[in-house]
Design a protein around this motif. Structure first.
Motif, PDB file in Angstrom:
ATOM      1  N   THR A  71       0.834  -1.205   0.000  1.00 45.51           N
ATOM      2  CA  THR A  71       0.000   0.000   0.000  1.00 45.51           C
ATOM      3  C   THR A  71       0.867   1.253   0.000  1.00 45.51           C
ATOM      4  O   THR A  71       0.592   2.223  -0.724  1.00 45.51           O
ATOM      5  CB  THR A  71      -0.948   0.013   1.217  1.00 45.51           C
ATOM      6  OG1 THR A  71      -1.848  -1.094   1.110  1.00 45.51           O
ATOM      7  CG2 THR A  71      -1.745   1.301   1.293  1.00 45.51           C
ATOM      8  N   ALA A  74       2.365   1.654  -3.442  1.00 47.33           N
ATOM      9  CA  ALA A  74       1.340   2.084  -4.400  1.00 47.33           C
ATOM     10  C   ALA A  74       1.054   3.578  -4.287  1.00 47.33           C
ATOM     11  O   ALA A  74       0.711   4.229  -5.286  1.00 47.33           O
ATOM     12  CB  ALA A  74       0.061   1.284  -4.188  1.00 47.33           C
ATOM     13  N   ALA A 129      -6.940  -5.141  -5.049  1.00 47.16           N
ATOM     14  CA  ALA A 129      -7.389  -3.747  -5.069  1.00 47.16           C
ATOM     15  C   ALA A 129      -6.200  -2.794  -5.117  1.00 47.16           C
ATOM     16  O   ALA A 129      -6.238  -1.762  -5.806  1.00 47.16           O
ATOM     17  CB  ALA A 129      -8.260  -3.454  -3.850  1.00 47.16           C
ATOM     18  N   ILE A 130      -5.132  -3.146  -4.402  1.00 53.13           N
ATOM     19  CA  ILE A 130      -3.921  -2.321  -4.420  1.00 53.13           C
ATOM     20  C   ILE A 130      -3.301  -2.348  -5.821  1.00 53.13           C
ATOM     21  O   ILE A 130      -2.969  -1.301  -6.392  1.00 53.13           O
ATOM     22  CB  ILE A 130      -2.916  -2.815  -3.358  1.00 53.13           C
ATOM     23  CG1 ILE A 130      -3.503  -2.669  -1.953  1.00 53.13           C
ATOM     24  CG2 ILE A 130      -1.597  -2.040  -3.470  1.00 53.13           C
ATOM     25  CD1 ILE A 130      -2.779  -3.482  -0.887  1.00 53.13           C
ATOM     26  N   ARG A 132      -4.771  -3.101  -8.619  1.00 55.58           N
ATOM     27  CA  ARG A 132      -5.701  -2.493  -9.574  1.00 55.58           C
ATOM     28  C   ARG A 132      -5.580  -0.969  -9.574  1.00 55.58           C
ATOM     29  O   ARG A 132      -5.657  -0.334 -10.630  1.00 55.58           O
ATOM     30  CB  ARG A 132      -7.136  -2.923  -9.264  1.00 55.58           C
ATOM     31  CG  ARG A 132      -8.122  -2.554 -10.336  1.00 55.58           C
ATOM     32  CD  ARG A 132      -9.439  -3.319 -10.190  1.00 55.58           C
ATOM     33  NE  ARG A 132     -10.031  -3.219  -8.858  1.00 55.58           N
ATOM     34  CZ  ARG A 132     -10.094  -4.218  -7.977  1.00 55.58           C
ATOM     35  NH1 ARG A 132      -9.598  -5.409  -8.277  1.00 55.58           N
ATOM     36  NH2 ARG A 132     -10.653  -4.051  -6.802  1.00 55.58           N
ATOM     37  N   GLY A 133      -5.367  -0.389  -8.403  1.00 50.63           N
ATOM     38  CA  GLY A 133      -5.194   1.057  -8.333  1.00 50.63           C
ATOM     39  C   GLY A 133      -3.983   1.522  -9.128  1.00 50.63           C
ATOM     40  O   GLY A 133      -4.029   2.535  -9.838  1.00 50.63           O
ATOM     41  N   VAL A 134      -2.894   0.777  -9.028  1.00 47.84           N
ATOM     42  CA  VAL A 134      -1.674   1.132  -9.763  1.00 47.84           C
ATOM     43  C   VAL A 134      -1.871   0.904 -11.256  1.00 47.84           C
ATOM     44  O   VAL A 134      -1.489   1.752 -12.080  1.00 47.84           O
ATOM     45  CB  VAL A 134      -0.463   0.327  -9.230  1.00 47.84           C
ATOM     46  CG1 VAL A 134       0.786   0.599 -10.060  1.00 47.84           C
ATOM     47  CG2 VAL A 134      -0.209   0.646  -7.760  1.00 47.84           C
ATOM     48  N   ALA A 136      -4.699   0.858 -12.963  1.00 45.79           N
ATOM     49  CA  ALA A 136      -5.651   1.860 -13.476  1.00 45.79           C
ATOM     50  C   ALA A 136      -4.984   3.219 -13.625  1.00 45.79           C
ATOM     51  O   ALA A 136      -5.223   3.939 -14.607  1.00 45.79           O
ATOM     52  CB  ALA A 136      -6.857   1.952 -12.548  1.00 45.79           C
ATOM     53  N   ASP A 137      -4.125   3.570 -12.666  1.00 44.55           N
ATOM     54  CA  ASP A 137      -3.405   4.837 -12.749  1.00 44.55           C
ATOM     55  C   ASP A 137      -2.490   4.845 -13.964  1.00 44.55           C
ATOM     56  O   ASP A 137      -2.409   5.843 -14.688  1.00 44.55           O
ATOM     57  CB  ASP A 137      -2.603   5.060 -11.454  1.00 44.55           C
ATOM     58  CG  ASP A 137      -1.974   6.436 -11.397  1.00 44.55           C
ATOM     59  OD1 ASP A 137      -2.677   7.432 -11.658  1.00 44.55           O
ATOM     60  OD2 ASP A 137      -0.759   6.525 -11.093  1.00 44.55           O
ATOM     61  N   ARG A 150      -9.491  -4.208 -14.041  1.00 33.99           N
ATOM     62  CA  ARG A 150      -9.796  -5.377 -13.215  1.00 33.99           C
ATOM     63  C   ARG A 150      -9.253  -6.658 -13.863  1.00 33.99           C
ATOM     64  O   ARG A 150      -8.566  -7.451 -13.224  1.00 33.99           O
ATOM     65  CB  ARG A 150     -11.305  -5.487 -12.972  1.00 33.99           C
ATOM     66  CG  ARG A 150     -11.708  -6.647 -12.080  1.00 33.99           C
ATOM     67  CD  ARG A 150     -13.206  -6.617 -11.790  1.00 33.99           C
ATOM     68  NE  ARG A 150     -13.599  -5.419 -11.072  1.00 33.99           N
ATOM     69  CZ  ARG A 150     -13.556  -5.290  -9.748  1.00 33.99           C
ATOM     70  NH1 ARG A 150     -13.130  -6.277  -8.995  1.00 33.99           N
ATOM     71  NH2 ARG A 150     -13.945  -4.163  -9.183  1.00 33.99           N
ATOM     72  N   THR A 153      -5.483  -6.730 -13.815  1.00 36.93           N
ATOM     73  CA  THR A 153      -4.968  -7.062 -12.483  1.00 36.93           C
ATOM     74  C   THR A 153      -5.007  -8.564 -12.241  1.00 36.93           C
ATOM     75  O   THR A 153      -4.045  -9.141 -11.719  1.00 36.93           O
ATOM     76  CB  THR A 153      -5.785  -6.325 -11.403  1.00 36.93           C
ATOM     77  OG1 THR A 153      -5.639  -4.918 -11.599  1.00 36.93           O
ATOM     78  CG2 THR A 153      -5.316  -6.692 -10.008  1.00 36.93           C
TER      79      THR A 153
END
Length: 198
Positions: A71, A74, A129-130, A132-134, A136-137, A150, A153
């Motif tokens: 986290t 990220a 989720a962690i 996926r955030g990276v 997506a960014d 999604r 990931t």
């Protein structure tokens, strides 16, 4: 829950983890844990209703430490590809250090996966989720080819599983195949990443 109750729960988890490392999950009894803490087994059961629940708490703490590390990575202000590479490298390095040379911890993880799949699944969902955030960014900023973050990931996790899953680390360790860095390069290429020239 009072601070004393939280401290007692923490002490039980600490002692249980020590026993799991020293003699293994199967050989550890609630009576062993209670004796080490100078309390009765009945008192341990006031805080955990079963040995399985103690194992879940040990596994959750271990997984929580990894989640906290990734986290933090990220959240850094760096390109997504750099953060993703470090997250995957850190995950592989940490799991190798914890489990590759410790058969007793492997046993604990195996039991958690067999007895407490919900705990493992919740960890995988948080970890995804962690990631996926990276991902997506990176897609939003044009580092990676735009697509479904999604699905991407899930593909990243599937590609890296032999290097990150505690059970597969030993089962697949002797099989021919790419190293961690080569696999991460492959993952980044699959996301459409191209390193900037120069």
């Amino acid at each position: 829950m009072t601070s004393l109750e939280r401290d007692t729960r923490q002490d039980i988890v600490d002692v249980a983890e020590r026993f799991f490392r020293q003699i293994g999950y199967q050989k550890t009894t609630v009576a062993d844990i209670a004796k080490s803490l100078r309390m009765s087994p009945a008192n341990v059961y006031r805080f955990f209703d079963s040995k399985k629940a103690i194992n879940e708490a040990v596994a959750e703490r271990s997984m929580g430490e990894l989640e906290a590390l990734v986290t933090a990575i990220a959240a850094e202000k760096r390109p997504a590809a750099e953060r993703l590479r470090e997250i995957l490298t850190t995950t592989c390095r940490l799991n190798s250090a914890r489990y590759l040379d410790n058969q007793r911890l492997h046993e604990m993880v195996a039991c958690a996966m067999e007895e407490s799949w919900d705990v493992i699944r919740a960890h995988v969902e948080r970890y995804d989720a962690i990631l996926r955030g990276v991902v997506a960014d990176g897609m939003a900023k044009g580092e990676f080819t735009a697509g479904d973050a999604r699905t991407a990931t899930y593909c990243v996790r599937a590609a890296m599983i032999r290097f990150c899953n505690p059970l597969l680390l030993t089962q697949c360790g002797a099989l021919p195949g790419p190293g961690v860095d080569e696999m991460i390069d492959f993952v980044l290429a699959g996301l459409g990443y191209r390193a900037a020239a120069g």
